[in-house]
Write a protein that holds these residues in place. Sequence first.
Motif, short mmCIF file in Angstrom:
data_model
loop_
_atom_site.label_atom_id
_atom_site.label_comp_id
_atom_site.label_asym_id
_atom_site.label_seq_id
_atom_site.Cartn_x
_atom_site.Cartn_y
_atom_site.Cartn_z
N ILE A 22 0.81 -1.22 0.00
CA ILE A 22 0.00 0.00 0.00
C ILE A 22 0.85 1.27 0.00
N SER A 23 2.15 1.13 -0.23
CA SER A 23 3.05 2.28 -0.21
C SER A 23 3.44 2.69 -1.62
N THR A 24 3.59 3.99 -1.82
CA THR A 24 4.10 4.52 -3.08
C THR A 24 5.60 4.67 -2.97
N MET A 25 6.34 4.00 -3.84
CA MET A 25 7.80 4.03 -3.78
C MET A 25 8.34 5.20 -4.60
N ASN A 26 9.16 6.02 -3.95
CA ASN A 26 9.74 7.16 -4.66
C ASN A 26 10.52 6.71 -5.90
N LYS A 27 11.22 5.58 -5.78
CA LYS A 27 12.04 5.14 -6.90
C LYS A 27 11.20 4.88 -8.15
N VAL A 28 9.99 4.36 -7.97
CA VAL A 28 9.11 4.10 -9.11
C VAL A 28 8.78 5.41 -9.83
N MET A 29 8.45 6.43 -9.05
CA MET A 29 8.13 7.73 -9.65
C MET A 29 9.36 8.32 -10.34
N GLU A 30 10.52 8.11 -9.78
CA GLU A 30 11.74 8.68 -10.36
C GLU A 30 12.11 7.98 -11.66
N TYR A 31 12.01 6.65 -11.72
CA TYR A 31 12.26 5.97 -12.99
C TYR A 31 11.31 6.47 -14.07
N MET A 32 10.03 6.58 -13.72
CA MET A 32 9.04 7.03 -14.71
C MET A 32 9.34 8.44 -15.19
N THR A 33 9.70 9.32 -14.26
CA THR A 33 9.98 10.71 -14.64
C THR A 33 11.18 10.80 -15.56
N LEU A 34 12.14 9.89 -15.39
CA LEU A 34 13.33 9.87 -16.26
C LEU A 34 13.14 9.02 -17.51
N GLU A 35 11.90 8.59 -17.75
CA GLU A 35 11.53 7.87 -18.97
C GLU A 35 12.16 6.48 -19.04
N LYS A 36 12.30 5.84 -17.87
CA LYS A 36 12.87 4.50 -17.82
C LYS A 36 11.75 3.47 -17.60
N PRO A 37 11.72 2.41 -18.40
CA PRO A 37 10.81 1.31 -18.08
C PRO A 37 11.30 0.65 -16.79
N LEU A 38 10.42 -0.05 -16.10
CA LEU A 38 10.85 -0.64 -14.84
C LEU A 38 10.22 -1.99 -14.61
N VAL A 39 10.83 -2.72 -13.69
CA VAL A 39 10.31 -4.01 -13.22
C VAL A 39 10.14 -3.92 -11.72
N GLN A 40 8.99 -4.39 -11.25
CA GLN A 40 8.72 -4.42 -9.82
C GLN A 40 7.83 -5.61 -9.52
N PHE A 41 7.75 -5.97 -8.25
CA PHE A 41 6.78 -6.98 -7.86
C PHE A 41 5.39 -6.37 -7.94
N ASP A 42 4.39 -7.22 -8.10
CA ASP A 42 3.02 -6.73 -8.34
C ASP A 42 2.40 -6.26 -7.04
N LEU A 43 2.56 -4.96 -6.76
CA LEU A 43 2.03 -4.33 -5.56
C LEU A 43 0.88 -3.40 -5.94
N THR A 44 -0.09 -3.28 -5.07
CA THR A 44 -1.29 -2.49 -5.36
C THR A 44 -0.94 -1.06 -5.74
N GLU A 45 -0.18 -0.36 -4.90
CA GLU A 45 0.14 1.04 -5.19
C GLU A 45 1.24 1.17 -6.24
N GLY A 46 2.09 0.14 -6.37
CA GLY A 46 3.07 0.16 -7.45
C GLY A 46 2.39 0.14 -8.80
N ARG A 47 1.36 -0.67 -8.93
CA ARG A 47 0.61 -0.74 -10.18
C ARG A 47 -0.20 0.55 -10.38
N ALA A 48 -0.75 1.10 -9.29
CA ALA A 48 -1.51 2.35 -9.40
C ALA A 48 -0.63 3.49 -9.89
N SER A 49 0.63 3.49 -9.48
CA SER A 49 1.55 4.55 -9.92
C SER A 49 2.02 4.34 -11.35
#
Length: 403
Positions: free
Chosen positions: A309-336
């Motif tokens: 249920i946490s939003t990870m700063n790193k996910v937002m930072e990869y996206m902002t820098l136009e990087k695709p990413l891999v993460q485990f399937d987390l509710t808020e990770g997918r929402a972001s």
Amino acid sequence: MAGLNADRRILIVVENLPVPLDRRVWLEATTLAGAGYQVSVICPMGRGWDAPYEMIEGIHIYRHPAPPEAHSGAVAYTKEYWHAIKAWFRLARVVRRERGFDVIQGCNPPDLIWLLALRYRPSGVRYMFDHHDVCPELFEAKFNKKGLLWGVMRVWERITFACASVSMATNESFRQIAIHRGKMAPEDVFVVRSAPRVETFLPGPGDARYRHGAKTVLGYIGVIGQQEGMDLLIEALQILIRDLGHDDVHLVIVGFGPEVPMVQADVAARGLNDHVTFTGPLYGDEMLAAMNAIDIGVASDPKNAMNDISTMNKVMEYMTLEKPLVQFDLTEGRASAGAASRYAKANDPRDFAAQIAALIDAPEAAREMGQAGRKRVLDSLAWDFSAKQLLAAYDRLFSKIGK
């Protein structure tokens, strides 16, 4: 705007990181100052930010020696929190005398800043809770149990919400906790997401030296602690190289934390030293130079009660820098991230490696995912959207004070 808010004085209290190193707190502080609020901050020293007092960009920062960081045991946590609490009360008296404040904004963890808020409540000061972490779930994730201390944290959390006139949640999951577990009125809970400033967090070529000549470079940025899943990440890297045949890969790990020696030992034990670089903490242009050099971002936070249920700063930072990413399937990770990420099965390093391999094998699709991620940030998740919510939250709070 400055004229409208010049008589509104805010004291922000944060325990676990110095300011301006704490990026969320610094964005909040500078946004409020830019809107005309008078802003002071109490925080620990550390990471080169060791001046007891300084003013940066109009923010008055009062620092105390960092408490001894606890990683286990009730006694260790008691020492850490008692050290911090004494510093809050001492420095709050200084801020009160020199600057004054109408609101105390408490940034958890821990869920104890309400103690300071109650001290000043009789003189009309109100409490704004900035909900960074769900502390009971954080305890559960760290120690894989509940027990007495978990119950104490649930009590502290409940008192925190009861003392807050308004609270800020980092995502919708946290907002629901404030409403249902914290019993706050929905109109008093505002979602203020953590996100970089897109005007300064810009994609670019990066520094090629971080690539070490590899065809594909993976990047991790963030805290290196007990609950970040670094063991899963290193195991996934080994599988990617040894089992899936992607040996022309390098992993750049940017950050600091108590688990760094253990992760380094794990890398060495697996014979992966030539495939991993630990940069230590990087900031500003140096951090962008490293992260812009990578091809794929990785977020190895395992699925548990907190991370889901946490939003990870790193996910937002990869996206902002136009990087695709891999993460485990987390509710808020997918929402972001939405379509900007590939999602591995919960806590499965083999599937995590497979998802990275899928991106390596489809570079055009990976590029499109990165572009989709930055567009998603620009369209709805950038700090400018959160800034409006931040200012709305404070308008709501000061309407209760009558200022």
